[in-house]
Design a protein around this motif. Structure first.
Motif, PDB file in Angstrom:
ATOM      1  N   ALA A  66     -18.566  -0.231  -4.011  1.00 24.70           N
ATOM      2  CA  ALA A  66     -18.296  -0.491  -2.609  1.00 24.70           C
ATOM      3  C   ALA A  66     -17.560   0.653  -2.141  1.00 24.70           C
ATOM      4  O   ALA A  66     -16.510   1.140  -2.742  1.00 24.70           O
ATOM      5  N   ASP A  67     -17.646   1.167  -0.877  1.00 21.01           N
ATOM      6  CA  ASP A  67     -17.061   2.182  -0.361  1.00 21.01           C
ATOM      7  C   ASP A  67     -15.474   2.050   0.005  1.00 21.01           C
ATOM      8  O   ASP A  67     -14.553   3.022  -0.045  1.00 21.01           O
ATOM      9  N   LEU A  68     -15.095   0.788  -0.049  1.00 26.99           N
ATOM     10  CA  LEU A  68     -13.712   0.526   0.144  1.00 26.99           C
ATOM     11  C   LEU A  68     -13.350  -0.997  -0.491  1.00 26.99           C
ATOM     12  O   LEU A  68     -14.234  -1.856  -0.166  1.00 26.99           O
ATOM     13  N   LYS A  69     -12.623  -1.085  -1.201  1.00 28.16           N
ATOM     14  CA  LYS A  69     -11.997  -2.281  -1.709  1.00 28.16           C
ATOM     15  C   LYS A  69     -10.671  -2.958  -1.296  1.00 28.16           C
ATOM     16  O   LYS A  69      -9.874  -2.292  -1.366  1.00 28.16           O
ATOM     17  N   VAL A  70     -10.497  -4.029  -0.640  1.00 35.98           N
ATOM     18  CA  VAL A  70      -9.193  -4.341  -0.370  1.00 35.98           C
ATOM     19  C   VAL A  70      -8.956  -5.945  -1.146  1.00 35.98           C
ATOM     20  O   VAL A  70      -9.847  -6.646  -0.827  1.00 35.98           O
ATOM     21  N   PHE A  71      -7.859  -6.088  -1.463  1.00 38.99           N
ATOM     22  CA  PHE A  71      -7.496  -7.140  -1.990  1.00 38.99           C
ATOM     23  C   PHE A  71      -6.371  -8.043  -1.206  1.00 38.99           C
ATOM     24  O   PHE A  71      -5.255  -7.171  -1.212  1.00 38.99           O
ATOM     25  N   LEU A  72      -6.562  -9.060  -0.546  1.00 43.11           N
ATOM     26  CA  LEU A  72      -5.471  -9.539   0.371  1.00 43.11           C
ATOM     27  C   LEU A  72      -4.597 -10.723  -0.528  1.00 43.11           C
ATOM     28  O   LEU A  72      -5.258 -11.273  -1.290  1.00 43.11           O
ATOM     29  N   THR A  73      -3.634 -10.815  -0.449  1.00 41.15           N
ATOM     30  CA  THR A  73      -2.455 -11.679  -1.142  1.00 41.15           C
ATOM     31  C   THR A  73      -1.596 -12.096  -0.072  1.00 41.15           C
ATOM     32  O   THR A  73      -1.202 -11.771   1.039  1.00 41.15           O
ATOM     33  N   ALA A  74      -0.807 -13.192  -0.538  1.00 44.98           N
ATOM     34  CA  ALA A  74       0.023 -13.968   0.106  1.00 44.98           C
ATOM     35  C   ALA A  74       0.944 -14.842  -0.741  1.00 44.98           C
ATOM     36  O   ALA A  74       0.350 -15.253  -1.655  1.00 44.98           O
ATOM     37  N   ILE A 134     -10.849   1.209   6.693  1.00 46.87           N
ATOM     38  CA  ILE A 134     -12.289   1.165   6.834  1.00 46.87           C
ATOM     39  C   ILE A 134     -12.445   2.536   7.272  1.00 46.87           C
ATOM     40  O   ILE A 134     -13.425   3.295   7.072  1.00 46.87           O
ATOM     41  N   GLU A 135     -12.049   2.611   8.585  1.00 48.94           N
ATOM     42  CA  GLU A 135     -12.204   4.073   9.140  1.00 48.94           C
ATOM     43  C   GLU A 135     -11.904   5.218   8.342  1.00 48.94           C
ATOM     44  O   GLU A 135     -12.508   6.064   8.294  1.00 48.94           O
ATOM     45  N   GLY A 136     -10.972   5.208   7.596  1.00 51.20           N
ATOM     46  CA  GLY A 136     -10.707   6.329   6.678  1.00 51.20           C
ATOM     47  C   GLY A 136     -11.521   6.368   5.689  1.00 51.20           C
ATOM     48  O   GLY A 136     -12.223   7.419   5.423  1.00 51.20           O
ATOM     49  N   ALA A 137     -12.185   5.257   5.057  1.00 52.92           N
ATOM     50  CA  ALA A 137     -13.255   5.227   3.695  1.00 52.92           C
ATOM     51  C   ALA A 137     -14.519   5.927   4.558  1.00 52.92           C
ATOM     52  O   ALA A 137     -15.489   6.605   3.939  1.00 52.92           O
ATOM     53  N   ALA A 181     -19.244   6.173   9.724  1.00 55.00           N
ATOM     54  CA  ALA A 181     -20.334   6.218   8.963  1.00 55.00           C
ATOM     55  C   ALA A 181     -20.472   4.719   8.342  1.00 55.00           C
ATOM     56  O   ALA A 181     -19.430   4.092   8.114  1.00 55.00           O
ATOM     57  N   ALA A 182     -21.656   4.372   8.085  1.00 56.88           N
ATOM     58  CA  ALA A 182     -21.991   2.942   7.487  1.00 56.88           C
ATOM     59  C   ALA A 182     -21.350   2.721   6.010  1.00 56.88           C
ATOM     60  O   ALA A 182     -21.461   3.740   5.303  1.00 56.88           O
ATOM     61  N   VAL A 183     -20.517   1.606   6.143  1.00 57.82           N
ATOM     62  CA  VAL A 183     -19.710   1.336   4.594  1.00 57.82           C
ATOM     63  C   VAL A 183     -19.916   0.241   4.127  1.00 57.82           C
ATOM     64  O   VAL A 183     -20.308  -0.923   4.873  1.00 57.82           O
ATOM     65  N   ILE A 233      -5.812  -7.215  10.396  1.00 56.48           N
ATOM     66  CA  ILE A 233      -6.862  -6.696  11.170  1.00 56.48           C
ATOM     67  C   ILE A 233      -6.916  -5.407  11.252  1.00 56.48           C
ATOM     68  O   ILE A 233      -7.656  -4.727  10.697  1.00 56.48           O
ATOM     69  N   GLU A 234      -5.660  -4.812  11.913  1.00 61.80           N
ATOM     70  CA  GLU A 234      -5.733  -3.652  12.306  1.00 61.80           C
ATOM     71  C   GLU A 234      -5.219  -2.588  11.003  1.00 61.80           C
ATOM     72  O   GLU A 234      -5.889  -1.637  10.870  1.00 61.80           O
ATOM     73  N   CYS A 235      -4.649  -3.293   9.963  1.00 59.31           N
ATOM     74  CA  CYS A 235      -4.595  -2.384   8.712  1.00 59.31           C
ATOM     75  C   CYS A 235      -5.770  -2.225   8.034  1.00 59.31           C
ATOM     76  O   CYS A 235      -6.029  -1.300   7.487  1.00 59.31           O
ATOM     77  N   VAL A 236      -6.604  -3.300   7.992  1.00 59.34           N
ATOM     78  CA  VAL A 236      -8.015  -3.188   7.506  1.00 59.34           C
ATOM     79  C   VAL A 236      -8.931  -2.418   8.079  1.00 59.34           C
ATOM     80  O   VAL A 236      -9.607  -1.571   7.590  1.00 59.34           O
TER      81      VAL A 236
END
Length: 243
Positions: free
Chosen positions: A153-161, A231-234, A14-16, A224-227
């Protein structure tokens, strides 16, 4: 098992609308573009838009440290962003700005320009219009997307390092006379983080409902695979709710 960027494309059911935030050097751009391409989504680099308006200010003699002057000129440039993750584009008044906006001069000035409320209001409206018009969904990367620009947003990701990992990555991106040693790059990143996190309007911040991913010890393919999995889950959840 982690897959590489070259793996056959996967399609979200589904479009997200996906918001990916985080400070510089965490892998936002590389991850966002690769994820969008893999899932057939659009891609928007919001930082490029702030760089574009900063570049225009510098080219047109606007004092970037004069908030009033910046505010008065904010609506003048026409900024257009392409959303193809394979070849993202950005133009200012019809001119290709993809290269010029990446100079150290623009980098040094962008925090001051992007802190001006009138600038953020105009660019935020532009970003929202692009995201909502994306026919197949979109990955939008920046610093305040999940918290301010696209709070639904359908999914929010916050990248850190870690600062050290981010400095090493950013130094690797710089070439020629703009290449910097790790210590100087680390200091510049921390200074930028402080400026962006402490500004009054739409500061750099992790949304309460964002998924945090620490990329310090991860390869790009692993991030990439993690995100993609998130997304596929959301997307599957959104599809289920729509039934």
């Amino acid at each position: 098992m982690f897959v590489t960027v070259e793996t056959a494309a996967r399609t979200a059911p589904a479009a997200v609308i996906v918001a990916i935030d985080g400070p510089a050097g965490t892998g936002k751009s590389s991850t966002s573009k690769a994820v969008a391409a893999k899932l057939g989504l659009g891609y928007l680099d919001t930082g490029a838009q702030y760089r574009a308006i900063t570049w225009w200010m510098l080219n047109n003699g606007i004092d970037v440290n004069d908030a009033t002057a910046v505010a008065d000129a904010a609506a003048k440039p026409a900024i257009v962003s392409g959303t193809d993750p394979a070849a993202p584009t950005i133009t200012v008044d019809g001119l290709d700005a993809a290269g010029p906006i990446r100079t150290q001069e623009v980098t040094a000035a962008v925090s001051a320009v992007s802190a001006v409320p009138e600038v953020r209001s105009l660019i935020t409206d532009l970003q929202r219009s692009i995201a909502t018009a994306a026919p197949n969904g979109i990955v939008v990367e920046g610093r305040d997307i999940g918290s301010t620009v696209l709070p639904d947003a359908d999914l929010k990701v916050f990248l850190t390092a870690s600062p050290e990992a981010r400095a090493a990555r950013r130094s690797g991106e710089l070439k020629g006379k703009e290449a910097a040693d790790l210590a100087a790059t680390r200091e510049a990143l921390i200074k930028r983080d402080t400026a962006d996190s402490s500004r009054k309007t739409s500061p750099l911040a992790k949304a309460d409902d964002a998924v945090e991913v620490d990329t310090t010890e991860l390869t790009l393919d692993q991030v990439i695979e993690c995100v993609v999995t998130l997304i596929e889950g959301a997307s599957a959840e959104k599809a289920g709710l729509a039934r």
